[in-house]
Enzyme design. Structure first.
Site, short mmCIF file in Angstrom:
data_model
loop_
_atom_site.label_atom_id
_atom_site.label_comp_id
_atom_site.label_asym_id
_atom_site.label_seq_id
_atom_site.Cartn_x
_atom_site.Cartn_y
_atom_site.Cartn_z
N TYR A 289 39.83 41.78 32.10
CA TYR A 289 41.03 41.64 32.93
C TYR A 289 42.22 41.36 32.02
O TYR A 289 42.42 40.26 31.53
CB TYR A 289 40.83 40.50 33.94
CG TYR A 289 41.79 40.54 35.10
CD1 TYR A 289 41.41 41.12 36.30
CD2 TYR A 289 43.07 39.99 35.01
CE1 TYR A 289 42.28 41.16 37.38
CE2 TYR A 289 43.94 40.02 36.08
CZ TYR A 289 43.54 40.61 37.26
OH TYR A 289 44.41 40.65 38.34
N TYR A 339 48.13 48.56 37.16
CA TYR A 339 47.76 47.19 37.51
C TYR A 339 47.21 47.20 38.93
O TYR A 339 47.94 47.03 39.91
CB TYR A 339 48.95 46.24 37.40
CG TYR A 339 48.59 44.80 37.71
CD1 TYR A 339 47.55 44.17 37.05
CD2 TYR A 339 49.29 44.07 38.67
CE1 TYR A 339 47.22 42.85 37.32
CE2 TYR A 339 48.96 42.75 38.95
CZ TYR A 339 47.93 42.15 38.28
OH TYR A 339 47.60 40.85 38.55
#
Length: 386
Positions: A289, A339
């Site tokens: 992440y 994103y």
């Protein structure tokens, strides 16, 4: 122990993504529903075969169900924060294993760019994280902690002071992921980043520069999960969910953790590997992440790929590139592809295991691990179709 007996009992049989970027004519619901339809087609299933629905960042599960025709006997909607993506996948897997549903659609839609979300300051907020990372923004906002970016910048400054990493070393994260994105026709940004480009980019919150920040863009992602038994009848060989784990690091979250999430990452990695029956040495591709580039360093160290403070040196010389020892975020990740708060990099991992990634395919990938370092640390370990 814990969920170890569930290893391999649930599989991913369909994935779908929309285009990523600036999509002003489409709402989060539009994007999520489009991704769902693509995932359903990818799985070779009819909408009537889906009896579970989990949604994130769309207006409501009810709206998605109404628009797609799903009549779920199990339903859930989780908060928008990206830390909840791993939680969502685990929750759906456990619902299937428990018999609450046999086939669950996970639907995510994000219109962050078109809606003007700024994730900080006085701008529009998509989640509580935009008001500061902690539980009491009133304590942090006066000191400049107005966004997750400021929170990570403060944490990375401590890391720099403790370990002496250089900007040139950190640049390898953004530059590697941009090189990966250049092989991904769906990436928002694919232009190469030179070391000079990186170093000359403006600071957003020092010591983090422009290329250390994730994108703000629009898009939708969906996944279809079902039992291993039902997966045999789907269109593609199924990707198994071999292991998963989560660990909250929620005390004193007004302030960056002094251990850079290492303790929670170690615990999550250990439990996810045990459930999957593998070790970190077996991981062929890592999906980390990367909301901010230092998080990749914290993840590598917490999982034990290198010792604390060594990640800056460890990632040099192509080690995390497509042809390296441990390819990371092969699609370009949050820094260059899009994103999608963890959803798109989970789908990238599944596509890697299905051999669907074309010029960015990692040869003979068998194990892919997704990890999110955040106040709730999560990990999913996926196995290739057998």
């Amino acid at each position: 122990m814990e969920f170890d007996g569930l290893s391999g009992s649930v599989a991913v049989v369909g994935v779908g993504t929309t285009e990523f970027g600036h999509l002003p004519d489409r709402s989060a619901d539009d994007l999520g529903c489009t991704a769902f339809q693509r995932a359903l087609a990818d799985a070779g299933l009819g909408v009537g075969e889906v009896d579970g629905l989990l949604t994130m960042r769309v207006s409501s599960y009810e709206t998605v169900a109404s628009r797609t025709g799903v009549e779920p006997k199990w339903v859930a909607q989780l908060p928008a924060e990206g830390r909840m993506t791993g939680v969502a996948i685990q929750t759906a897997a456990m619902a299937i294993a428990a018999g609450a549903a046999h086939t669950v659609a996970l639907v995510y839609g994000n219109d962050g760019r078109s809606a003007g979300h700024t994730y900080g300051g006085t701008g529009a907020a998509a989640s509580s994280a935009a008001q500061g990372y902690g539980t009491s923004p009133s304590l942090t906002l006066p000191y400049g902690i107005t966004s997750p970016g400021a929170f990570y910048a403060l944490m990375f400054q401590r890391y720099c002071d403790r370990y002496g990493i250089t900007s040139e070393q950190l640049a390898a994260v953004a530059r590697t992921f941009r090189a990966n994105a250049a092989r991904n026709p769906g990436a928002v940004f694919a232009e190469p980043i030179s070391l000079a480009d990186y170093l000359e980019a403006r600071y957003i919150v020092e010591p983090l520069r422009l290329y250390d920040y994730c994108l703000i863009n629009d898009g939708g992602v969906a996944m279809i999960l079902t039992s291993a038994e039902r997966a045999r009848d789907c269109a593609h060989p199924a990707v198994s969910i071999l292991g998963f784990a989560q660990q909250g690091r929620l005390r004193d979250t007004d302030f960056p953790p002094e251990d850079f999430w290492h303790g929670a990452l170690e615990a999550v990695g250990r439990r996810a590997y045990r459930m999957a029956g593998c070790d970190r040495a077996d991981v062929d591709v890592l999906m980390a992440y990367d909301n901010f580039s230092p998080n990749v360093l914290f993840t590598l160290e917490g999982l034990g790929f290198c010792a604390p403070g060594e990640a800056g040196a460890w990632i040099q010389h192509g080690r995390i590139g497509l042809d390296g020892e441990l390819p990371v975020n092969t699609s370009g990740g949050h820094l260059s592809e899009s994103y999608m708060q963890g959803w798109a990099i989970n789908v990238e991992g599944i596509r890697q295991l299905r051999r669907d990634c074309g010029p960015r395919q990692v040869e003979d990938a068998q194990i892919v691990q997704y990890v999110c370092a955040a106040p709730v640390v999560t990990s999913i370990v996926y196995g290739a179709p057998r």
